[in-house]
Design a protein around this motif. Structure first.
Motif, PDB file in Angstrom:
ATOM      1  N   GLY A 119     -88.753  30.642  12.439  1.00 21.18           N
ATOM      2  CA  GLY A 119     -89.353  29.747  13.426  1.00 21.18           C
ATOM      3  C   GLY A 119     -88.922  28.305  13.308  1.00 21.18           C
ATOM      4  O   GLY A 119     -89.477  27.430  13.978  1.00 21.18           O
ATOM      5  N   LYS A 120     -87.912  28.059  12.490  1.00 25.16           N
ATOM      6  CA  LYS A 120     -87.484  26.674  12.272  1.00 25.16           C
ATOM      7  C   LYS A 120     -86.100  26.394  12.852  1.00 25.16           C
ATOM      8  O   LYS A 120     -85.843  25.307  13.365  1.00 25.16           O
ATOM      9  N   LYS A 121     -85.212  27.359  12.757  1.00 23.54           N
ATOM     10  CA  LYS A 121     -83.870  27.199  13.296  1.00 23.54           C
ATOM     11  C   LYS A 121     -83.728  28.001  14.589  1.00 23.54           C
ATOM     12  O   LYS A 121     -84.445  28.980  14.808  1.00 23.54           O
ATOM     13  N   ALA A 122     -82.799  27.575  15.433  1.00 23.88           N
ATOM     14  CA  ALA A 122     -82.550  28.306  16.678  1.00 23.88           C
ATOM     15  C   ALA A 122     -82.147  29.745  16.357  1.00 23.88           C
ATOM     16  O   ALA A 122     -81.411  30.001  15.399  1.00 23.88           O
ATOM     17  N   LEU A 123     -82.658  30.676  17.143  1.00 29.68           N
ATOM     18  CA  LEU A 123     -82.393  32.100  16.925  1.00 29.68           C
ATOM     19  C   LEU A 123     -81.526  32.649  18.046  1.00 29.68           C
ATOM     20  O   LEU A 123     -81.898  32.595  19.225  1.00 29.68           O
ATOM     21  N   ASN A 124     -80.381  33.203  17.679  1.00 30.95           N
ATOM     22  CA  ASN A 124     -79.484  33.815  18.655  1.00 30.95           C
ATOM     23  C   ASN A 124     -79.817  35.299  18.790  1.00 30.95           C
ATOM     24  O   ASN A 124     -79.972  35.996  17.791  1.00 30.95           O
ATOM     25  N   VAL A 125     -79.932  35.754  20.038  1.00 26.85           N
ATOM     26  CA  VAL A 125     -80.170  37.179  20.302  1.00 26.85           C
ATOM     27  C   VAL A 125     -78.933  37.715  21.024  1.00 26.85           C
ATOM     28  O   VAL A 125     -78.831  37.621  22.253  1.00 26.85           O
ATOM     29  N   PRO A 126     -77.959  38.259  20.290  1.00 23.73           N
ATOM     30  CA  PRO A 126     -76.665  38.649  20.863  1.00 23.73           C
ATOM     31  C   PRO A 126     -76.757  39.631  22.028  1.00 23.73           C
ATOM     32  O   PRO A 126     -76.027  39.508  23.009  1.00 23.73           O
ATOM     33  N   SER A 127     -77.658  40.616  21.948  1.00 19.62           N
ATOM     34  CA  SER A 127     -77.740  41.640  22.995  1.00 19.62           C
ATOM     35  C   SER A 127     -78.191  41.065  24.334  1.00 19.62           C
ATOM     36  O   SER A 127     -77.961  41.665  25.390  1.00 19.62           O
ATOM     37  N   LEU A 128     -78.835  39.896  24.293  1.00 16.89           N
ATOM     38  CA  LEU A 128     -79.306  39.259  25.522  1.00 16.89           C
ATOM     39  C   LEU A 128     -78.483  38.038  25.895  1.00 16.89           C
ATOM     40  O   LEU A 128     -78.621  37.497  26.986  1.00 16.89           O
ATOM     41  N   GLY A 129     -77.655  37.584  24.957  1.00 13.44           N
ATOM     42  CA  GLY A 129     -76.848  36.392  25.213  1.00 13.44           C
ATOM     43  C   GLY A 129     -77.676  35.136  25.351  1.00 13.44           C
ATOM     44  O   GLY A 129     -77.335  34.240  26.124  1.00 13.44           O
ATOM     45  N   ILE A 130     -78.787  35.066  24.606  1.00 14.99           N
ATOM     46  CA  ILE A 130     -79.666  33.899  24.703  1.00 14.99           C
ATOM     47  C   ILE A 130     -79.948  33.334  23.312  1.00 14.99           C
ATOM     48  O   ILE A 130     -79.744  34.010  22.295  1.00 14.99           O
TER      49      ILE A 130
END
Length: 199
Positions: A119-130
């Motif tokens: 919850g502190k760093k940006a989280l990349n969700v590859p399957s959604l491209g977001i």
């Protein structure tokens, strides 16, 4: 030959201008969808013209005449409760309620995925491209997990109390193919935020 090419070019420009003007009357600019009832009020020749123009202006390959016919017979003319899908090279056309959508093919995504997050760093969700940013949910609470809709979830909203995600999706007219792809932020097994919804 040069004169014929000039005439052809001028004709194409005129048709594009006509299509652009008609498109503005039936386009839902928020998500680039077409209002189907307004589209069907146009003469058939203009319907074809506007849909082709909408597709190419959205950055997709112009469909063949056969595919264009199927856009109308299989998608536009489908019932509002159905979820029709028509594909061709690099493009999908779908219908939801009174709107027609054009998009790139939806990537595979497993909605049973659970992602542990600090919850502190940006989280990349590859399957959604977001990418999910920490400022998108309440801070200083742990542990945080990102999940996706399984059915039966509810969330507590200010001034409204608890409401099911099903009802929230319906209220905000979220297309069915997007509902299992919206990240759900859980803090200690409590749903606190749905990324992509007004809350």
């Amino acid at each position: 030959i040069a004169r014929a090419a000039t005439i052809q070019s001028e004709t194409k420009q005129i048709l594009n201008e006509v299509a652009a003007a008609e498109l503005q009357q039936i386009l839902f600019s928020k998500d680039n969808s077409l209002l189907i009832d307004e589209l069907l009020k146009l003469p058939k020749s203009k319907q074809n013209l506007v849909v082709r123009y909408w597709i190419t202006q959205s950055g997709f390959i112009n469909p063949s005449d056969k595919k264009l016919k199927h856009i109308f017979s299989d998608v536009v003319d489908a019932g509002e409760d159905s979820q029709p899908l028509l594909e061709w090279q690099g493009a999908q056309v779908r219908r939801f309620q009174n709107r027609l959508y054009i998009m790139a093919p939806v990537a595979d995504h497993d909605p049973s995925t659970v992602i542990n997050w600090d919850g502190k760093k940006a989280l990349n969700v590859p399957s959604l491209g977001i990418t999910i940013n920490p400022d998108q949910f309440p801070q200083d609470e742990q542990p945080v997990t990102v999940r996706f809709r399984q059915g039966g979830e509810s969330i507590k909203l200010a001034k409204r109390g608890s409401i099911s995600l099903k009802n929230l999706f319906q209220e905000q007219q979220i297309p069915p193919w997007m509902r299992s792809r919206l990240p759900l932020i859980f803090v200690e097994d409590k749903l606190v935020k749905v990324i992509g919804l007004k809350q």
